[in-house]
Design a protein around this motif. Structure first.
Motif, PDB file in Angstrom:
ATOM      1  N   HIS A   1       0.987  -0.943   0.127  1.00 44.05           N
ATOM      2  CA  HIS A   1      -0.126   0.051   0.252  1.00 44.05           C
ATOM      3  C   HIS A   1       0.973   1.086   0.129  1.00 44.05           C
ATOM      4  O   HIS A   1       1.680   1.378   0.883  1.00 44.05           O
TER       5      HIS A   1
ATOM      6  N   ARG B   1      -7.875  -1.119   3.493  1.00 41.57           N
ATOM      7  CA  ARG B   1      -7.312  -0.041   2.766  1.00 41.57           C
ATOM      8  C   ARG B   1      -7.482   0.240   1.559  1.00 41.57           C
ATOM      9  O   ARG B   1      -7.756  -0.518   0.707  1.00 41.57           O
TER      10      ARG B   1
ATOM     11  N   ARG C   1      -1.904  -0.216  -4.301  1.00 42.38           N
ATOM     12  CA  ARG C   1      -0.880  -1.286  -4.125  1.00 42.38           C
ATOM     13  C   ARG C   1      -0.040  -1.459  -5.089  1.00 42.38           C
ATOM     14  O   ARG C   1      -0.377  -1.433  -6.347  1.00 42.38           O
TER      15      ARG C   1
END
Length: 436
Positions: free
Chosen positions: A258, A317, A321
């Motif tokens: 991330h 989240r 990525r």
């Protein structure tokens, strides 16, 4: 009961809101960059002004910034605030010319600590943990970067610094270290010394989380480290020009890193044409800082090769990525017209349990053309069997040819033959062709 997020409002922000935040910060950053004579000149050359930035796609109108730009404007030519507002600098070694210098205000350092804290929290670090940092302190950003992030989480920190592996292991045992930061080659070195000293990491330590980064490594190396040390090893990505560690990090899903988009705008470009590439395609990572005061950088060419992973992450989240880094565009080996990355070779070598993690690729110019020799150390699992050694060399050579499309010379050498440093990144390639 702890939240799974260090900053849930930011980490799980809906994409539309996150992109609106990015746009606001991008506009503000571009205006702030006009305090730098370097960017003033760049904008003038392109015939643009900060008012030309109206959407996130307009980031492509901005000039690229390179490591060479930082060196040419050494030491403080890209700074965007009065020097009295800067409280720290970090720099590269500068062994081949001027080093690259990055300046930070106190706010920059606070935001950096928050970013690293998010990363450490994301992989399960909590205030009850003991964090040990085996990275070098000083100008190298991984030392202080992880230090302040770990303190932000609330962990007891052990600033062990680089080297002295026997002492590192003593600290791990005596202080109950549960979270460790180490570059991959050094994590392997720690395990080797543990074996020599009769230390079982599963029984004799409390290690459970390992943060690895700073040098490209294959999935095979990560799995071997996890198996040897009995930990979960999470990939970390940082670059000193951005701030250092904390730029991107794996979550516990281990399916991509991330990247904190409230701090950076991410682009993947073709390193030759400089044109943007769609999500999923491998290219060069380009980053624009949007939350920095001292020395913001626009469209910084990292030279690191990766791709954006599409889709949502199960961790919740919302930040994009990045796939595992494949190396650097300037680390690519060109041999007999074939493009090769060292990580391709490592991937094959670590499939063999008879081999250790230490290897060296040597490129030389011979009368019949350029050659590649790969020296790789045998592990302690290998028995002294000459016929087996010959067969092993053949098997490795065959698999390497299938992967990299050329036939290297493979030499299996006893454990301890190759030089190992406890303090520096492992040297994987020695290109002697430059001497001819």
């Amino acid at each position: 009961m702890y939240s799974p997020f260090f900053n849930p409002d930011i980490e799980t922000m809906p994409r539309q809101e996150l992109e609106q935040l990015q746009l606001e910060r991008l506009k503000s950053t571009v205006k702030h960059c006009m305090y730098s004579p370097f960017y003033q000149e760049k904008f003038k050359e392109l015939g643009i002004t900060p008012d030309d930035i109206k959407t996130l796609d307009d980031v492509r109108k901005l000039p690229f910034t390179t490591k060479e730009d930082l060196r040419e404007n050494y030491p403080f030519g890209i700074c965007c605030v009065p020097m009295k507002e800067c409280v720290r600098l970090h720099s590269s070694s500068g062994t081949t010319g001027n080093p690259t210098v990055v300046l930070h205000t106190q706010k920059d350092l606070d935001e950096w600590a928050n970013a690293v804290a998010r990363c450490l929290w994301m992989v399960g670090s909590r205030p009850e943990d003991v964090f040990q940092n085996s990275a070098g302190y000083g100008m190298f950003t991984a030392g202080l970067g992880f230090q302040y992030g770990a303190e932000k989480v609330g962990m007891l920190t052990v600033p062990a610094a680089a080297g002295n592996t026997t002492r590192q292991i003593k600290f791990i045992k005596d202080f109950g270290t549960s979270v460790l930061h180490a570059i991959p080659s050094y994590a392997s070195r720690i395990y080797e010394v543990m074996k020599e000293e009769g230390v079982d990491p599963r029984k004799d330590t409390k290690l459970r989380v390992l943060c690895i980064g700073a040098e490209p490594h294959s999935e095979e190396q990560r799995k071997r480290i996890e198996e040897n040390l009995g930990v979960k090893a999470y990939n970390s990505y940082g670059i000193s020009e951005m701030m250092g560690p904390g730029v991107a990090f794996e979550c516990q899903e281990q399916n991509g890193l991330h990247i904190w988009e409230d701090y950076f705008i991410v682009e993947i470009i073709d390193p030759v044409t400089l044109e943007p590439l769609p999500d999923g395609e491998l290219g060069e990572l380009v980053l624009t800082t949007i939350n920095r005061e001292g020395m913001p950088l626009l469209r910084y060419r990292t030279r690191d090769l990766t791709r954006i992973i599409s889709g949502d992450c199960p961790c919740g989240r919302t930040h994009k990525r990045l796939a595992r880094l494949q190396g650097r565009s300037d680390d690519m080996i060109i041999l007999k017209g074939v493009n090769i990355f060292p990580i391709q070779i490592e991937k094959i070598l670590l499939k063999f349990k008879e081999l250790s993690t230490d290897y060296l690729i040597t490129l030389e110019s011979q009368k019949n053309g350029d050659t590649m020799t790969i020296d790789v150390e045998l592990s302690q699992l290998f028995t002294d069997d000459y016929k087996r050694l010959q067969q092993l060399e053949k098997d490795i050579t065959r698999q390497l040819k299938d992967e990299i499309l050329i036939t290297p010379k493979v030499r299996l050498v006893p454990k301890g033959t190759l030089q190992v440093s406890d303090e520096k990144k492992a040297v994987r390639v020695k290109d002697l062709r430059k001497l001819f």
